[in-house]
Design an enzyme around this catalytic site. Structure first.
Site, PDB file in Angstrom:
ATOM      1  N   HIS A 120      17.092  -7.544  56.860  1.00 43.41           N
ATOM      2  CA  HIS A 120      18.312  -6.316  56.616  1.00 43.41           C
ATOM      3  C   HIS A 120      17.833  -5.186  57.148  1.00 43.41           C
ATOM      4  O   HIS A 120      16.461  -4.943  57.332  1.00 43.41           O
ATOM      5  CB  HIS A 120      18.480  -6.430  55.129  1.00 43.41           C
ATOM      6  CG  HIS A 120      19.561  -5.556  54.788  1.00 43.41           C
ATOM      7  ND1 HIS A 120      19.136  -4.165  54.534  1.00 43.41           N
ATOM      8  CD2 HIS A 120      20.622  -5.933  54.103  1.00 43.41           C
ATOM      9  CE1 HIS A 120      20.446  -3.411  54.104  1.00 43.41           C
ATOM     10  NE2 HIS A 120      21.221  -4.618  53.578  1.00 43.41           N
ATOM     11  N   ASP A 197      10.842  -9.043  51.151  1.00 46.19           N
ATOM     12  CA  ASP A 197      12.024  -8.617  50.716  1.00 46.19           C
ATOM     13  C   ASP A 197      12.958  -9.653  49.986  1.00 46.19           C
ATOM     14  O   ASP A 197      13.527 -10.538  50.453  1.00 46.19           O
ATOM     15  CB  ASP A 197      12.885  -8.251  52.203  1.00 46.19           C
ATOM     16  CG  ASP A 197      14.432  -7.540  51.710  1.00 46.19           C
ATOM     17  OD1 ASP A 197      14.856  -7.774  50.468  1.00 46.19           O
ATOM     18  OD2 ASP A 197      15.026  -7.313  52.706  1.00 46.19           O
ATOM     19  N   GLN A 200      17.905 -10.940  48.149  1.00 40.00           N
ATOM     20  CA  GLN A 200      18.411 -12.122  47.945  1.00 40.00           C
ATOM     21  C   GLN A 200      17.620 -12.994  47.189  1.00 40.00           C
ATOM     22  O   GLN A 200      18.117 -13.746  46.371  1.00 40.00           O
ATOM     23  CB  GLN A 200      19.117 -12.419  49.221  1.00 40.00           C
ATOM     24  CG  GLN A 200      19.983 -11.747  49.795  1.00 40.00           C
ATOM     25  CD  GLN A 200      21.281 -11.428  49.195  1.00 40.00           C
ATOM     26  OE1 GLN A 200      21.757 -12.255  48.602  1.00 40.00           O
ATOM     27  NE2 GLN A 200      21.912 -10.157  49.581  1.00 40.00           N
ATOM     28  N   LYS A 223      21.811  -7.255  42.477  1.00 40.62           N
ATOM     29  CA  LYS A 223      22.053  -8.434  43.101  1.00 40.62           C
ATOM     30  C   LYS A 223      22.002  -9.642  41.862  1.00 40.62           C
ATOM     31  O   LYS A 223      22.286 -10.791  42.430  1.00 40.62           O
ATOM     32  CB  LYS A 223      20.913  -9.011  44.308  1.00 40.62           C
ATOM     33  CG  LYS A 223      20.999  -7.587  45.401  1.00 40.62           C
ATOM     34  CD  LYS A 223      21.985  -7.746  46.485  1.00 40.62           C
ATOM     35  CE  LYS A 223      21.599  -6.717  47.455  1.00 40.62           C
ATOM     36  NZ  LYS A 223      22.758  -6.458  48.419  1.00 40.62           N
ATOM     37  N   CYS A 361      24.521  -5.351  57.774  1.00 36.25           N
ATOM     38  CA  CYS A 361      23.072  -4.322  57.954  1.00 36.25           C
ATOM     39  C   CYS A 361      22.141  -5.325  58.719  1.00 36.25           C
ATOM     40  O   CYS A 361      21.030  -5.465  58.380  1.00 36.25           O
ATOM     41  CB  CYS A 361      22.604  -4.114  56.666  1.00 36.25           C
ATOM     42  SG  CYS A 361      23.678  -2.950  55.762  1.00 36.25           S
TER      43      CYS A 361
HETATM   44  N1  PMP Z   1      17.586  -6.706  51.923  1.00 38.58           N
HETATM   45  C1  PMP Z   1      18.368  -7.795  51.889  1.00 38.58           C
HETATM   46  C2  PMP Z   1      18.078  -9.155  52.264  1.00 38.58           C
HETATM   47  C3  PMP Z   1      19.620  -7.441  51.312  1.00 38.58           C
HETATM   48  O1  PMP Z   1      20.581  -8.400  51.233  1.00 38.58           O
HETATM   49  C4  PMP Z   1      19.897  -6.104  50.722  1.00 38.58           C
HETATM   50  C5  PMP Z   1      21.226  -5.793  50.440  1.00 38.58           C
HETATM   51  N2  PMP Z   1      22.477  -6.070  50.813  1.00 38.58           N
HETATM   52  C6  PMP Z   1      18.985  -5.375  50.985  1.00 38.58           C
HETATM   53  C7  PMP Z   1      17.693  -5.622  51.530  1.00 38.58           C
HETATM   54  C8  PMP Z   1      19.235  -3.776  50.443  1.00 38.58           C
HETATM   55  O2  PMP Z   1      19.320  -3.748  49.150  1.00 38.58           O
HETATM   56  P1  PMP Z   1      19.694  -2.401  48.377  1.00 38.58           P
HETATM   57  O3  PMP Z   1      20.885  -1.785  49.247  1.00 38.58           O
HETATM   58  O4  PMP Z   1      19.699  -2.816  47.049  1.00 38.58           O
HETATM   59  O5  PMP Z   1      18.677  -1.369  48.494  1.00 38.58           O
END
Ligand code: PMP
Length: 403
Positions: A120, A197, A200, A223, A361
């Site tokens: 991401h 990270d 998920q 999440k 993203c």
């Molecule tokens: N990493 C992953 C794998 C994600 O799915 C997300 C959220 N889509 C993020 C990072 C970023 O999370 P946040 O927007 O809650 O900071």
């Protein structure tokens, strides 16, 4: 698992969208919040609200105690050795940025940071920017076409120049559940620390940070059925103790004079300013809720949804699903020949179905597949087989209209 009972805890699901019952399949973006979470936040503001760690008065002590209990609960939930290893942040993005900031002095010109091709942007751009600033090099572990990574390749990439491996636990696009324990073992053999990270991962896998062995684990509350604006950076005590502060201000200090400031102990060193107390309590309530239903029950149910939805979608002509890992979370990214994902997403919305369209993203991953984006359906504990039937029928109908 009694889904009908669970759904009663999520009143938001019980509504019509464009005249149709809402089907919420955008859980990888954010999950809905159950009543006990909403109630906990409400109770906090009704009865306990006060700034933490600052007062001797009753409410301040109540709020402080609740906030620190939430920290301990999170520590137990992910099996951290010590609650001092739990830093409250705004979410995964802030957790990663925090780490990229405080690790900066350790990254010299010529050093390398390794990420994977399925990251991401939140676990990519902070490292890329750090490398740019410090004249270090960002190396990317490639993704195979089926959406998995090659551990032998990883071994080869971990040269003595590598100072950090930052990799996702579960891909938000492909659903791939990376073999994180093995990844950490390989990295540690080469003396490379690991950030996972867990945005998920926290929602779709059992997270035991001591068992996995990761040095750092970042996740977002929203999440996993908790409020937005609260998240965690877990860091091993031995690391966090050595690293410098992130932001400066109230709470993170020990002593301040105009000449010099000394800093507070962990975890407060990393929590400058007034924290999101209600968010922390909401996170505790969400984790309690998940535990009560049972992680195994939830994962089992989500896997059934995944298998059923995959089978149904595969029957649609021209279907291309991205991500075929053996270990896969309840996320399906797909494209259909001759259909633009955005158009499909819009038509599904008209039929009451919430899916995500776009690059999720993860633009470099889209480039790897030579596509601009996908449609992504992602499931949570409250989704049902009937909703998947509705979804698959709606996709077929939309495709007929668009072709
Ligand atoms: N990493 C992953 C794998 C994600 O799915 C997300 C959220 N889509 C993020 C990072 C970023 O999370 P946040 O927007 O809650 O900071």
């Amino acid at each position: 698992m009694d889904i009908e009972h669970i759904r009663k805890d999520f009143p938001i699901l019980n509504q019509q969208v464009n005249g149709k019952p809402l089907v919420y399949f955008d859980n990888a973006a954010t999950t809905q919040k159950p009543l006990p979470v909403i109630q906990r936040i409400t109770d906090y503001y009704l009865h306990e609200n006060s700034n933490v760690h600052r007062g001797v008065h009753h409410l301040s002590l109540v709020a402080t105690e609740a906030y620190e209990k939430a920290r301990s609960f999170v520590a137990n939930y992910i099996n951290a050795e010590d609650s001092k290893e739990i830093i409250f942040t705004r979410g995964t993005t802030e957790s990663v940025n925090l780490l990229a900031t405080v690790l900066s002095p350790w990254i010299q010109a010529g050093d390398e940071i390794v990420i994977s091709g399925m990251e991401h942007h939140s676990n990519l751009v902070p490292w890329q920017q750090l490398c740019e600033r410090n004249k270090a090099r960002l190396k990317v572990l490639p993704v195979d076409l089926d959406g998995t990574i090659d551990l032998n390749f990883l071994k080869k990439m971990l040269t003595p120049q590598v100072k950090l491996l930052a990799i996702t636990h579960i891909s938000n696009v492909l659903g791939t559940i990376n073999p994180v324990k093995e990844i950490v073992r390989i990295a540690h053999e080469q003396g490379v620390p690991v950030l996972l990270d867990g945005a998920q991962g926290i929602a779709h896998a059992k997270v035991d940070v001591q068992d996995i062995g990761a040095d750092f684990y970042a996740f977002s509350g929203h999440k996993i059925y908790a409020p937005m604006g609260i998240g965690i950076l877990y860091g091993r005590f031995t690391w966090l103790r050595r690293l410098p502060p992130y932001q400066f201000g109230g709470e993170m200090i020990d002593k301040v004079s105009f000449e010099k400031t000394t800093f507070n102990e962990l975890p407060y060193k990393y929590e400058a300013g007034t924290p999101n107390v209600a968010g922390a309590l909401g996170l505790e309530a969400a984790l309690r809720y998940v535990e009560e239903i049972g992680l195994d029950n939830i994962f089992d149910h989500e896997d059934k949804l995944l298998q059923y939805a995959t089978k149904k979608l595969q029957d649609i002509e021209g279907m291309r699903i991205f991500g075929h890992a053996k270990d896969k979370a309840a996320v399906i990214s797909f494209l259909i020949n001759g259909v633009h994902p955005y158009d499909l997403g819009m038509l599904l919305d008209q039929m009451g179905i919430a899916v995500r369209t776009g690059h999720h993203c993860a633009e470099p991953l889209m480039d790897f597949y030579g596509i601009q984006g996908t449609v992504r359906s992602s499931f949570g504990m409250y989704n049902t087989m009937e909703e998947i039937d509705v979804f698959a029928d709606a996709v077929e109908k939309a495709v007929q209209m668009l072709r």
